[in-house]
Motif scaffolding. Structure first.
Motif, PDB file in Angstrom:
ATOM      1  N   UNK A  87       6.010  13.055  -5.293  1.00 30.31           N
ATOM      2  CA  UNK A  87       6.762  12.030  -4.587  1.00 30.31           C
ATOM      3  C   UNK A  87       8.191  11.913  -5.079  1.00 30.31           C
ATOM      4  N   UNK A  88       8.381  11.989  -6.390  1.00 34.74           N
ATOM      5  CA  UNK A  88       9.727  11.858  -6.954  1.00 34.74           C
ATOM      6  C   UNK A  88      10.616  13.017  -6.497  1.00 34.74           C
ATOM      7  N   UNK A  89      10.033  14.172  -6.278  1.00 32.07           N
ATOM      8  CA  UNK A  89      10.823  15.309  -5.795  1.00 32.07           C
ATOM      9  C   UNK A  89      11.514  14.993  -4.466  1.00 32.07           C
ATOM     10  N   UNK A  90      10.939  14.082  -3.694  1.00 34.22           N
ATOM     11  CA  UNK A  90      11.523  13.732  -2.401  1.00 34.22           C
ATOM     12  C   UNK A  90      12.259  12.399  -2.426  1.00 34.22           C
ATOM     13  N   UNK A  91      12.297  11.750  -3.569  1.00 33.58           N
ATOM     14  CA  UNK A  91      12.973  10.456  -3.684  1.00 33.58           C
ATOM     15  C   UNK A  91      14.464  10.661  -3.902  1.00 33.58           C
ATOM     16  N   UNK A  92      15.260   9.692  -3.504  1.00 37.40           N
ATOM     17  CA  UNK A  92      16.705   9.799  -3.707  1.00 37.40           C
ATOM     18  C   UNK A  92      17.326   8.497  -4.188  1.00 37.40           C
ATOM     19  N   UNK A  93      16.527   7.534  -4.592  1.00 37.61           N
ATOM     20  CA  UNK A  93      17.067   6.301  -5.132  1.00 37.61           C
ATOM     21  C   UNK A  93      17.651   6.491  -6.517  1.00 37.61           C
ATOM     22  N   UNK A  94      18.536   5.588  -6.896  1.00 40.57           N
ATOM     23  CA  UNK A  94      19.076   5.613  -8.251  1.00 40.57           C
ATOM     24  C   UNK A  94      17.975   5.280  -9.255  1.00 40.57           C
ATOM     25  N   UNK A  95      17.105   4.348  -8.878  1.00 37.27           N
ATOM     26  CA  UNK A  95      15.975   3.954  -9.716  1.00 37.27           C
ATOM     27  C   UNK A  95      14.662   4.259  -9.001  1.00 37.27           C
ATOM     28  N   UNK A  96      13.626   4.481  -9.797  1.00 38.26           N
ATOM     29  CA  UNK A  96      12.263   4.651  -9.298  1.00 38.26           C
ATOM     30  C   UNK A  96      11.445   3.425  -9.673  1.00 38.26           C
ATOM     31  N   UNK A  97      10.773   2.848  -8.702  1.00 45.60           N
ATOM     32  CA  UNK A  97       9.833   1.753  -8.945  1.00 45.60           C
ATOM     33  C   UNK A  97       8.430   2.348  -8.917  1.00 45.60           C
ATOM     34  N   UNK A  98       7.748   2.295 -10.069  1.00 44.61           N
ATOM     35  CA  UNK A  98       6.484   3.012 -10.247  1.00 44.61           C
ATOM     36  C   UNK A  98       5.386   2.001 -10.567  1.00 44.61           C
ATOM     37  N   UNK A  99       4.485   1.815  -9.600  1.00 40.47           N
ATOM     38  CA  UNK A  99       3.427   0.821  -9.712  1.00 40.47           C
ATOM     39  C   UNK A  99       2.129   1.387  -9.150  1.00 40.47           C
ATOM     40  N   UNK A 100       1.023   0.713  -9.477  1.00 40.39           N
ATOM     41  CA  UNK A 100      -0.259   1.010  -8.841  1.00 40.39           C
ATOM     42  C   UNK A 100      -0.335   0.194  -7.560  1.00 40.39           C
ATOM     43  N   UNK A 101      -0.696   0.828  -6.455  1.00 37.68           N
ATOM     44  CA  UNK A 101      -0.639   0.117  -5.180  1.00 37.68           C
ATOM     45  C   UNK A 101      -1.947  -0.570  -4.809  1.00 37.68           C
ATOM     46  N   UNK A 102      -2.760  -0.904  -5.821  1.00 35.80           N
ATOM     47  CA  UNK A 102      -3.867  -1.842  -5.595  1.00 35.80           C
ATOM     48  C   UNK A 102      -3.645  -3.103  -6.425  1.00 35.80           C
ATOM     49  N   UNK A 103      -2.378  -3.401  -6.704  1.00 38.56           N
ATOM     50  CA  UNK A 103      -1.985  -4.610  -7.396  1.00 38.56           C
ATOM     51  C   UNK A 103      -0.993  -5.369  -6.525  1.00 38.56           C
ATOM     52  N   UNK A 104      -0.580  -6.548  -6.963  1.00 37.97           N
ATOM     53  CA  UNK A 104       0.373  -7.362  -6.221  1.00 37.97           C
ATOM     54  C   UNK A 104       1.641  -7.533  -7.044  1.00 37.97           C
ATOM     55  N   UNK A 105       2.778  -7.327  -6.413  1.00 37.88           N
ATOM     56  CA  UNK A 105       4.056  -7.488  -7.084  1.00 37.88           C
ATOM     57  C   UNK A 105       4.495  -8.946  -7.053  1.00 37.88           C
ATOM     58  N   UNK A 106       5.017  -9.437  -8.159  1.00 32.38           N
ATOM     59  CA  UNK A 106       5.701 -10.723  -8.134  1.00 32.38           C
ATOM     60  C   UNK A 106       6.881 -10.619  -7.180  1.00 32.38           C
ATOM     61  N   UNK A 107       7.225 -11.701  -6.472  1.00 32.57           N
ATOM     62  CA  UNK A 107       8.251 -11.576  -5.419  1.00 32.57           C
ATOM     63  C   UNK A 107       9.635 -11.194  -5.913  1.00 32.57           C
ATOM     64  N   UNK A 108       9.927 -11.423  -7.200  1.00 30.34           N
ATOM     65  CA  UNK A 108      11.233 -11.060  -7.738  1.00 30.34           C
ATOM     66  C   UNK A 108      11.148  -9.922  -8.748  1.00 30.34           C
ATOM     67  N   UNK A 109      10.068  -9.146  -8.690  1.00 27.94           N
ATOM     68  CA  UNK A 109       9.864  -8.060  -9.650  1.00 27.94           C
ATOM     69  C   UNK A 109      11.066  -7.118  -9.720  1.00 27.94           C
ATOM     70  N   UNK A 110      11.446  -6.558  -8.593  1.00 33.58           N
ATOM     71  CA  UNK A 110      12.484  -5.526  -8.614  1.00 33.58           C
ATOM     72  C   UNK A 110      13.847  -6.116  -8.939  1.00 33.58           C
ATOM     73  N   UNK A 111      14.171  -7.267  -8.383  1.00 32.19           N
ATOM     74  CA  UNK A 111      15.481  -7.844  -8.663  1.00 32.19           C
ATOM     75  C   UNK A 111      15.632  -8.186 -10.138  1.00 32.19           C
ATOM     76  N   UNK A 112      14.559  -8.686 -10.770  1.00 29.30           N
ATOM     77  CA  UNK A 112      14.618  -9.002 -12.194  1.00 29.30           C
ATOM     78  C   UNK A 112      14.725  -7.734 -13.029  1.00 29.30           C
ATOM     79  N   UNK A 113      13.924  -6.721 -12.697  1.00 34.04           N
ATOM     80  CA  UNK A 113      13.959  -5.479 -13.467  1.00 34.04           C
ATOM     81  C   UNK A 113      15.299  -4.765 -13.305  1.00 34.04           C
ATOM     82  N   UNK A 114      15.843  -4.770 -12.102  1.00 33.80           N
ATOM     83  CA  UNK A 114      17.164  -4.177 -11.886  1.00 33.80           C
ATOM     84  C   UNK A 114      18.222  -4.899 -12.711  1.00 33.80           C
ATOM     85  N   UNK A 115      18.148  -6.216 -12.718  1.00 33.47           N
ATOM     86  CA  UNK A 115      19.094  -6.989 -13.498  1.00 33.47           C
ATOM     87  C   UNK A 115      19.040  -6.644 -14.973  1.00 33.47           C
ATOM     88  N   UNK A 116      17.838  -6.464 -15.499  1.00 31.96           N
ATOM     89  CA  UNK A 116      17.679  -6.109 -16.911  1.00 31.96           C
ATOM     90  C   UNK A 116      18.217  -4.712 -17.197  1.00 31.96           C
TER      91      UNK A 116
END
Length: 316
Positions: A87-116
């Protein structure tokens, strides 16, 4: 959401998500992904690993509705390590968000992690998962908010060789993933190999005391197989030693110790190691006697290779 690089725009974040038989969980996970707050562009890449349930149909429906979603379909089950790399071979984002997709993300997960990542100049950011007894459809992930306790490590490898940082709750720079060569494709599960291999090349890792995913009662995880965990952990660290003989002596010893620890835990859970030999080797390592090299691991490697019920990658 803005357009992904499918339409010429490189996004800030690429979600890269291996999928195997998660049809029931996927709609809830995707809803939590769609609910992500913050001003950032994204793409979503699902990599189906020859699911035998309706997972492929579910993610293909997502892709038919949303042009920032794409599906990589496979007809052979190869394991999440290989599929994440694919999958990463076809990705083009500056960052990769890597999670298990049988879980639930907190609504501000990515914005907080990007900020950090941006605040601390880190190319690896890790959060925590919290288990819940609730079923997927009833589970809820609360916002992370502010005031999070953050530990920043200049020596990423030193931190990764510590404890409690192997959950798939990562935001990492794609350039780092590519430099590190991604996951170890000779080991089925990626949880241990990915942070280890990334850390050798990372500028800085942020380990944040925040719950970025909620883990509902949604069936079994591959990583719930204890013997598979021990097997994969042993080979991840053994392969790392073989690939990096230049490691500083203190780190080399720590990696070697991880191999011995995996063997001891496997013995505890029923692997047929010679108890006296294993214990003597472990104690010798603890008091810094005897050799800490790959030759010493061969006796344990052969036992791990013969364990029944272990999933191993296929050669593609």
């Amino acid at each position: 959401m803005t357009q992904s690089c499918l339409n010429g725009d490189a996004p800030d974040v690429s979600f890269v998500l291996p999928v195997y038989n998660k049809a029931e969980a996927l709609p809830c996970f995707f809803a939590s992904l769609m609910a992500q707050q913050g001003d950032f562009s994204r793409e979503v890449i699902f990599v189906d690993d020859a699911s035998t349930d309706e997972s492929r149909a579910v993610i293909e429906k997502f892709a038919s509705v949303h042009d920032f979603v794409r599906v990589i379909a496979n007809d052979t089950n190869a394991g999440p390590a290989i599929r994440l790399n694919q999958g990463v071979e076809q990705a083009c984002g500056t960052y990769l968000a890597l999670f298990d997709c049988d879980e639930l993300l907190a609504p501000d997960t990515i914005s907080v992690m990007l900020g950090m990542a941006r605040e601390h100049g880190a190319d690896m950011v890790h959060g925590k998962g919290r288990k819940t007894d609730a079923l997927m459809a009833q589970a809820k992930a609360d916002a992370i908010g502010v005031g999070v306790s953050v530990a920043v490590f200049e020596d990423a490898l030193e931190r990764i060789l510590g404890r409690g940082i192997v959950r798939m709750t990562w935001l990492v720079e794609r350039a780092l993933f590519e430099k590190a060569g991604g996951c170890d494709t000779d080991v089925f599960i990626q949880d241990e190999s990915l942070p280890l291999r990334l850390s050798l090349h990372a500028r800085r890792v942020v380990d944040a005391d925040m719950v970025v995913t909620v883990i509902p009662d949604a069936g079994s995880h591959l990583s719930g197989n204890k013997m598979q965990q021990h097997h994969d952990r042993f080979f991840v660290y053994a392969h790392f030693l073989a690939a990096h003989p230049e490691l500083a002596p203190d780190k080399y010893r720590k990696v070697f110790g991880k191999c011995l620890s995996a063997a001891r835990k496997a013995k505890r859970d029923g692997a047929p190691f010679n108890t006296l030999d294993l214990q003597c080797r472990y104690l010798a390592h603890k008091i810094r006697l005897g050799r800490s090299d790959l030759a010493e691991l061969k006796r344990f490697e052969s036992v791990f290779q013969k364990l029944p019920g272990i999933r191993r990658p296929i050669n593609l």
